[in-house]
Scaffold this motif. Structure first.
Motif, mmCIF file in Angstrom:
data_model
loop_
_atom_site.group_PDB
_atom_site.id
_atom_site.type_symbol
_atom_site.label_atom_id
_atom_site.label_comp_id
_atom_site.label_asym_id
_atom_site.label_seq_id
_atom_site.Cartn_x
_atom_site.Cartn_y
_atom_site.Cartn_z
ATOM 1 N N SER A 114 -2.347 -19.446 -41.051
ATOM 2 C CA SER A 114 -3.269 -20.438 -40.505
ATOM 3 C C SER A 114 -4.059 -19.829 -39.345
ATOM 4 O O SER A 114 -5.271 -19.996 -39.222
ATOM 5 C CB SER A 114 -2.486 -21.659 -40.013
ATOM 6 O OG SER A 114 -3.335 -22.484 -39.264
ATOM 7 N N ALA A 115 -3.332 -19.105 -38.503
ATOM 8 C CA ALA A 115 -3.980 -18.528 -37.320
ATOM 9 C C ALA A 115 -5.002 -17.463 -37.708
ATOM 10 O O ALA A 115 -6.149 -17.475 -37.254
ATOM 11 C CB ALA A 115 -2.910 -17.938 -36.402
ATOM 12 N N GLY A 164 -7.760 -15.954 -39.559
ATOM 13 C CA GLY A 164 -8.763 -16.505 -40.468
ATOM 14 C C GLY A 164 -10.134 -15.979 -40.116
ATOM 15 O O GLY A 164 -10.271 -14.931 -39.463
ATOM 16 N N GLY A 172 -11.903 -16.967 -37.967
ATOM 17 C CA GLY A 172 -11.981 -16.903 -36.506
ATOM 18 C C GLY A 172 -11.706 -15.498 -35.997
ATOM 19 O O GLY A 172 -12.315 -15.059 -35.012
ATOM 20 N N ASN A 173 -10.802 -14.794 -36.641
ATOM 21 C CA ASN A 173 -10.490 -13.433 -36.198
ATOM 22 C C ASN A 173 -11.579 -12.455 -36.609
ATOM 23 O O ASN A 173 -11.892 -11.521 -35.890
ATOM 24 C CB ASN A 173 -9.176 -12.943 -36.823
ATOM 25 C CG ASN A 173 -8.023 -13.849 -36.472
ATOM 26 O OD1 ASN A 173 -8.020 -15.016 -36.855
ATOM 27 N ND2 ASN A 173 -7.070 -13.346 -35.743
ATOM 28 N N PHE A 197 -8.932 -21.514 -31.005
ATOM 29 C CA PHE A 197 -9.368 -21.563 -32.403
ATOM 30 C C PHE A 197 -8.575 -20.565 -33.220
ATOM 31 O O PHE A 197 -8.085 -20.862 -34.304
ATOM 32 C CB PHE A 197 -10.864 -21.243 -32.489
ATOM 33 C CG PHE A 197 -11.442 -21.439 -33.870
ATOM 34 C CD1 PHE A 197 -11.899 -22.678 -34.272
ATOM 35 C CD2 PHE A 197 -11.519 -20.386 -34.769
ATOM 36 C CE1 PHE A 197 -12.417 -22.865 -35.551
ATOM 37 C CE2 PHE A 197 -12.036 -20.561 -36.045
ATOM 38 C CZ PHE A 197 -12.491 -21.807 -36.429
ATOM 39 N N SER A 198 -8.456 -19.362 -32.670
ATOM 40 C CA SER A 198 -7.814 -18.315 -33.445
ATOM 41 C C SER A 198 -6.334 -18.616 -33.683
ATOM 42 O O SER A 198 -5.787 -18.283 -34.729
ATOM 43 C CB SER A 198 -7.994 -16.993 -32.704
ATOM 44 O OG SER A 198 -7.352 -15.988 -33.400
ATOM 45 N N SER A 233 -5.130 -21.539 -34.079
ATOM 46 C CA SER A 233 -5.052 -22.878 -34.715
ATOM 47 C C SER A 233 -4.259 -23.817 -33.816
ATOM 48 O O SER A 233 -3.400 -24.565 -34.279
ATOM 49 C CB SER A 233 -4.335 -22.830 -36.074
ATOM 50 O OG SER A 233 -4.909 -21.913 -36.925
ATOM 51 N N ILE A 282 -4.344 -28.886 -32.315
ATOM 52 C CA ILE A 282 -4.818 -29.990 -33.155
ATOM 53 C C ILE A 282 -3.856 -30.334 -34.283
ATOM 54 O O ILE A 282 -4.260 -30.765 -35.356
ATOM 55 C CB ILE A 282 -6.213 -29.704 -33.730
ATOM 56 C CG1 ILE A 282 -6.230 -28.372 -34.481
ATOM 57 C CG2 ILE A 282 -7.265 -29.723 -32.656
ATOM 58 C CD1 ILE A 282 -7.485 -28.216 -35.315
ATOM 59 N N ILE A 321 -1.875 -28.634 -36.292
ATOM 60 C CA ILE A 321 -1.525 -27.758 -37.419
ATOM 61 C C ILE A 321 -0.076 -27.304 -37.276
ATOM 62 O O ILE A 321 0.718 -27.385 -38.214
ATOM 63 C CB ILE A 321 -2.422 -26.500 -37.435
ATOM 64 C CG1 ILE A 321 -3.881 -26.878 -37.473
ATOM 65 C CG2 ILE A 321 -1.995 -25.555 -38.561
ATOM 66 C CD1 ILE A 321 -4.492 -27.013 -38.798
ATOM 67 N N SER A 337 -6.024 -20.203 -43.918
ATOM 68 C CA SER A 337 -6.322 -21.118 -42.803
ATOM 69 C C SER A 337 -6.758 -22.478 -43.319
ATOM 70 O O SER A 337 -6.347 -23.516 -42.792
ATOM 71 C CB SER A 337 -7.445 -20.554 -41.928
ATOM 72 O OG SER A 337 -7.053 -19.345 -41.367
ATOM 73 N N SER A 374 -4.097 -24.874 -44.198
ATOM 74 C CA SER A 374 -3.412 -25.543 -43.082
ATOM 75 C C SER A 374 -4.260 -26.714 -42.574
ATOM 76 O O SER A 374 -3.735 -27.748 -42.162
ATOM 77 C CB SER A 374 -3.125 -24.552 -41.947
ATOM 78 O OG SER A 374 -4.307 -24.172 -41.288
ATOM 79 N N LEU A 375 -5.588 -26.542 -42.630
ATOM 80 C CA LEU A 375 -6.461 -27.636 -42.181
ATOM 81 C C LEU A 375 -6.337 -28.835 -43.119
ATOM 82 O O LEU A 375 -6.387 -29.986 -42.697
ATOM 83 C CB LEU A 375 -7.914 -27.155 -42.127
ATOM 84 C CG LEU A 375 -8.220 -26.180 -40.981
ATOM 85 C CD1 LEU A 375 -9.491 -25.392 -41.241
ATOM 86 C CD2 LEU A 375 -8.332 -26.932 -39.660
ATOM 87 N N LEU A 403 -10.267 -28.654 -29.483
ATOM 88 C CA LEU A 403 -9.025 -27.884 -29.527
ATOM 89 C C LEU A 403 -8.465 -27.701 -28.122
ATOM 90 O O LEU A 403 -7.257 -27.798 -27.899
ATOM 91 C CB LEU A 403 -9.273 -26.490 -30.111
ATOM 92 C CG LEU A 403 -9.040 -26.276 -31.595
ATOM 93 C CD1 LEU A 403 -10.249 -26.682 -32.379
ATOM 94 C CD2 LEU A 403 -8.714 -24.843 -31.856
HETATM 95 N N1 PFF Z 1 -7.303 -20.117 -36.910
HETATM 96 C C1 PFF Z 1 -8.251 -20.105 -37.971
HETATM 97 C C2 PFF Z 1 -9.172 -18.938 -37.801
HETATM 98 O O1 PFF Z 1 -9.026 -18.173 -36.838
HETATM 99 O O2 PFF Z 1 -10.060 -18.790 -38.612
HETATM 100 C C3 PFF Z 1 -9.076 -21.323 -38.091
HETATM 101 C C4 PFF Z 1 -8.419 -22.574 -37.725
HETATM 102 C C5 PFF Z 1 -7.471 -23.093 -38.564
HETATM 103 C C6 PFF Z 1 -8.737 -23.175 -36.541
HETATM 104 C C7 PFF Z 1 -6.825 -24.225 -38.189
HETATM 105 C C8 PFF Z 1 -8.106 -24.290 -36.150
HETATM 106 C C9 PFF Z 1 -7.157 -24.792 -36.973
HETATM 107 F F1 PFF Z 1 -6.515 -25.850 -36.582
#
Ligand code: PFF
Length: 443
Positions: A20-21, A23, A25-26, A223-224, A226, A229, A231, A321, A324-325, A378
């Motif tokens: 999930s983490a 994604g 975002g990274n 964000f990275s 997750s 929120i 998850i 990711s 998980s959303l 977040l």
């Molecule tokens: N962490 C994921 C990313 O870095 O792309 C995106 C993400 C998933 C953000 C779930 C927030 C979340 F709750």
């Protein structure tokens, strides 16, 4: 009502949470934010926020899920009564907001992957812009978004063990392998050191005080990971008592940060080696989809292979990711209304598709959704979580961690940070972020 599933193993949970983490975002967010001028100050702030502020909140979020054994919508109410129902709603609304535009980004990624595979790469910048225009507008964007949501739904509908855990176990090792191969390849490029230096190592002290850099670092950290929120509440609700959450949280945060750094070690050498600094420093959400293929386009077959691998790995990261959303509203519907998983998946996926249409049609809206849902909300969620477990139900935190035999010193440290450090620091980050965002929007 279906019986609540559990993860098959400790590593199954860690890989799913890390999935999930790790994604877009990274890969996309890190490059996008690191290139907005913060340089090493951004990187240091980001790592500091993860270590000092986010880790305790990550453990807190996991504790809330495991100790209540409930989905994100209901966990706060179960822990502290009806008054906290609003926190549960925040936990459902935020993933729906993020999930809606995340599917659009996934669609772009998928399109770029297929385009690199079957048609090759754009020859120059203007061809790249035309290409990006074609994938980010019209019916192809809706198709990419829909396909991505359907794939996500198929995994979530298969359940925790057979769906989410299985794809994370397969996907993450592949992703790490590809990342390592690409980072080693990128280290051989001519602009490698220049890339590392410009975007990751150059320290400009004034950037530590730049509100946009601070907002970028907070946003990237939350964000990275997750985080904030629901998850991790949701995923931890499928855990039993044997897991020592602080260790799991540390593994997840380390894997996530390592992937962010490795991704930067791929994207920035490419950017510098092919003279794309100007494109990336005027960063928009589309930067990655324009700059990477353009740079690689000049390398012939090698470039094409690298592009195919890079976008494949981005897609694998994205799907672990997006599941998980989707799992957050799905498990909430299952718990709240007693719906079977398949029905909850159908309802939630349809909702995500409809909510994502404005972002699919308009880049501006997508950027705004990302700033609000993927940024401010977040951080707000992280703040509320630290207050909730640090002050409102601190005994839950103690009891749950004591029950799984985690080290007493670690527990004390986490509790101290959760009560005294995370709330004020996150509140500061939140205020700076909101002000910076409003100023950006009005300028
Ligand atoms: N962490 C994921 C990313 O870095 O792309 C995106 C993400 C998933 C953000 C779930 C927030 C979340 F709750």
């Amino acid at each position: 009502m279906e019986i609540r599933e559990q993860w098959r193993s400790r590593w199954g949970f860690i890989l799913a949470a890390a999935g999930s983490a790790v994604g877009l975002g990274n890969l996309w967010g890190f490059a996008y934010r690191a290139s907005q001028g913060g340089g090493a100050a951004f990187l240091l702030l980001y790592i500091l926020i993860v270590l000092v502020v986010c880790l305790p909140v990550l453990v807190a979020e996991m504790v809330l899920g495991r100790s209540t054994g409930n989905s994100a919508l209901l966990a706060p109410v179960k822990a502290a009564g009806d008054r906290w129902g609003i926190l549960g709603w925040l936990f459902v609304i935020a993933p729906l907001g993020i999930g809606s535009y995340y599917a659009v980004l996934m669609g772009w990624t998928l399109d770029t992957f297929f385009h690199s595979l079957f048609f090759g790469l754009p020859a120059d910048m203007s061809a790249a812009k035309t290409f990006f225009g074609s994938i980010s507008s019209g019916s192809s964007v809706l198709l990419g978004q829909l396909v991505s949501l359907l794939l996500t739904a198929a995994v979530v509908a298969s359940g925790i063990r057979k769906g989410i855990e299985r794809i994370s176990r397969i996907g993450l090792p592949i992703l790490f392998g590809l990342l390592l191969i690409l980072a080693i390849w990128a280290a051989t490029l001519s602009g490698t050191w220049e890339g590392y230096r410009t975007f990751l190592l150059k320290v400009d002290v004034s950037q530590f005080f730049n509100p946009s850099t601070i907002r970028n670092a907070f946003t990237q950290a939350f964000f990275s990971l997750s985080l904030g929120i629901g998850i991790m509440v949701t995923y931890a609700s499928y855990l039993d008592r044997r897991n020592q959450l602080p260790k799991e949280a540390l593994s997840v945060a380390s894997l996530d940060t390592a992937v962010g750094l490795l991704a930067g070690m791929i994207t920035f050498p490419i950017v510098m080696s092919f003279g794309l600094k100007e494109v990336i420093s005027g960063s928009t959400v589309g930067t990655l989809f324009i700059s990477i293929p353009t740079g690689l386009g000049t390398l012939g077959v090698t470039g094409r292979v690298v592009a195919v691998l890079f976008f494949a790995l981005a897609y694998i990261a994205a799907i672990t990711s997006s599941i998980s959303l989707l799992e957050v509203p799905v498990s909430s519907l299952m718990d709240r209304l007693g719906l079977p998983r398949s029905k909850a998946v159908f309802i939630s996926t349809s909702l995500l598709f409809v909510l994502g249409i404005p972002s699919a049609m308009n880049l501006n809206i997508l950027g705004k959704m990302d700033s609000v849902f993927g940024g401010v909300l977040l951080i707000l969620g992280g703040f509320l979580l630290s207050i909730f477990l640090g002050w409102v139900v601190p005994r839950k935190f103690d009891e749950d961690l004591a029950g799984c035999n985690s080290d007493q010193r670690v527990r004390r440290y986490l509790k101290f940070m959760l009560r005294w450090v995370s709330p004020p620091v996150i509140a500061f980050g939140l205020i700076v972020s909101v002000i910076d965002l409003v100023q950006n929007w009005s300028s």
